[in-house]
Motif scaffolding. Sequence first.
Motif, PDB file in Angstrom:
ATOM      1  N   THR A 138      -6.755   0.138  -4.387  1.00 20.23           N
ATOM      2  CA  THR A 138      -6.175  -0.484  -3.196  1.00 20.23           C
ATOM      3  C   THR A 138      -7.183  -1.366  -2.468  1.00 20.23           C
ATOM      4  O   THR A 138      -6.847  -2.475  -2.033  1.00 20.23           O
ATOM      5  N   SER A 139      -8.433  -0.907  -2.346  1.00 20.42           N
ATOM      6  CA  SER A 139      -9.429  -1.723  -1.644  1.00 20.42           C
ATOM      7  C   SER A 139      -9.742  -2.997  -2.420  1.00 20.42           C
ATOM      8  O   SER A 139      -9.963  -4.062  -1.828  1.00 20.42           O
ATOM      9  N   TYR A 140      -9.747  -2.905  -3.764  1.00 12.75           N
ATOM     10  CA  TYR A 140     -10.036  -4.088  -4.581  1.00 12.75           C
ATOM     11  C   TYR A 140      -8.900  -5.098  -4.467  1.00 12.75           C
ATOM     12  O   TYR A 140      -9.132  -6.296  -4.307  1.00 12.75           O
ATOM     13  N   VAL A 141      -7.657  -4.628  -4.545  1.00  6.30           N
ATOM     14  CA  VAL A 141      -6.506  -5.535  -4.458  1.00  6.30           C
ATOM     15  C   VAL A 141      -6.480  -6.233  -3.102  1.00  6.30           C
ATOM     16  O   VAL A 141      -6.275  -7.455  -3.007  1.00  6.30           O
ATOM     17  N   ILE A 149     -10.761  -3.497   3.593  1.00  3.23           N
ATOM     18  CA  ILE A 149     -10.359  -2.193   4.091  1.00  3.23           C
ATOM     19  C   ILE A 149     -11.399  -1.163   3.643  1.00  3.23           C
ATOM     20  O   ILE A 149     -12.179  -1.424   2.730  1.00  3.23           O
ATOM     21  N   PRO A 150     -11.427   0.021   4.285  1.00 10.43           N
ATOM     22  CA  PRO A 150     -12.419   1.039   3.891  1.00 10.43           C
ATOM     23  C   PRO A 150     -12.248   1.471   2.441  1.00 10.43           C
ATOM     24  O   PRO A 150     -11.255   1.156   1.785  1.00 10.43           O
ATOM     25  N   GLU A 155      -9.964   7.175   4.899  1.00 15.46           N
ATOM     26  CA  GLU A 155     -10.431   6.114   5.796  1.00 15.46           C
ATOM     27  C   GLU A 155      -9.427   4.971   5.858  1.00 15.46           C
ATOM     28  O   GLU A 155      -9.209   4.382   6.922  1.00 15.46           O
ATOM     29  N   GLN A 156      -8.806   4.656   4.732  1.00 19.86           N
ATOM     30  CA  GLN A 156      -7.804   3.584   4.723  1.00 19.86           C
ATOM     31  C   GLN A 156      -6.594   3.965   5.580  1.00 19.86           C
ATOM     32  O   GLN A 156      -6.067   3.147   6.342  1.00 19.86           O
ATOM     33  N   GLN A 157      -6.148   5.213   5.446  1.00 25.93           N
ATOM     34  CA  GLN A 157      -5.008   5.659   6.243  1.00 25.93           C
ATOM     35  C   GLN A 157      -5.318   5.594   7.740  1.00 25.93           C
ATOM     36  O   GLN A 157      -4.492   5.179   8.555  1.00 25.93           O
ATOM     37  N   ILE A 180      -3.562   7.525  -2.556  1.00 25.64           N
ATOM     38  CA  ILE A 180      -3.047   6.336  -1.882  1.00 25.64           C
ATOM     39  C   ILE A 180      -2.661   5.286  -2.910  1.00 25.64           C
ATOM     40  O   ILE A 180      -3.266   5.191  -3.982  1.00 25.64           O
ATOM     41  N   GLY A 181      -1.591   4.546  -2.608  1.00 21.49           N
ATOM     42  CA  GLY A 181      -1.135   3.477  -3.482  1.00 21.49           C
ATOM     43  C   GLY A 181      -0.622   2.323  -2.632  1.00 21.49           C
ATOM     44  O   GLY A 181      -0.859   2.273  -1.416  1.00 21.49           O
TER      45      GLY A 181
END
Length: 215
Positions: A138-141, A149-150, A155-157, A180-181
């Motif tokens: 998710t962070s790469y996309v 994003i974290p 941390e992302q949530q 997470i997705g």
Amino acid sequence: MFIGAPASAAPATASSPSTVDVDALTAQARQQLDVAPAVTVATDASWTVEHTAVTVTPAPEPEPEPVQSAPAASRTAERAPTATVTSEAAAPTEAAAEVSIPAAASGSAIIEAASRYVGVPYVWGGTTPTGFDCSGFTSYVYAQVGITIPRTSGEQQAAGTVVSRDQAQPGDLIFSPGHIGIYAGGNTMIDAPKPGKTIQFREIWQSNPTFVRMT
């Protein structure tokens, strides 16, 4: 007092090569000498040495070790094109040509970027197209569309804004504890599932996920 004259060495007397002093021989040796045949050699005798030609043949060079040739390639293999990957993103981009993006996610830049990596294997701790874990994916996309994003799912949530399911849009994050997705609209998501699996679009499997919008 008498002074003696300086001593001088007696002149050396050359012995004749034809005579042998036999005075010191024992009786047994004398007896053997008396019965031994006399050998006489003329003083003007000459000696010759025959020379035999010697031919030297060098040892043969060792034979080279046999070289095992590689098995001939099949005609099918000869005709098969060789793909060359020039960057990390190249491999998933080519594979994504056959990936169908859910109709509900049409026009989402985030889902379009995510679809390029369908088929990439899950790798724990992975953050590149050679292998992703869920939050690494998710962070790469998001980074591909200019959003930072974290790194971890928790941390992302926490960094985003929670929205209700009926307000969620394709490209939002979909979170459940430990995973997470990315929401792909309708009842679908795209994510890095678990070891042994690959990036894929699939139905939402969580019973009560949290939808998070990164703003």
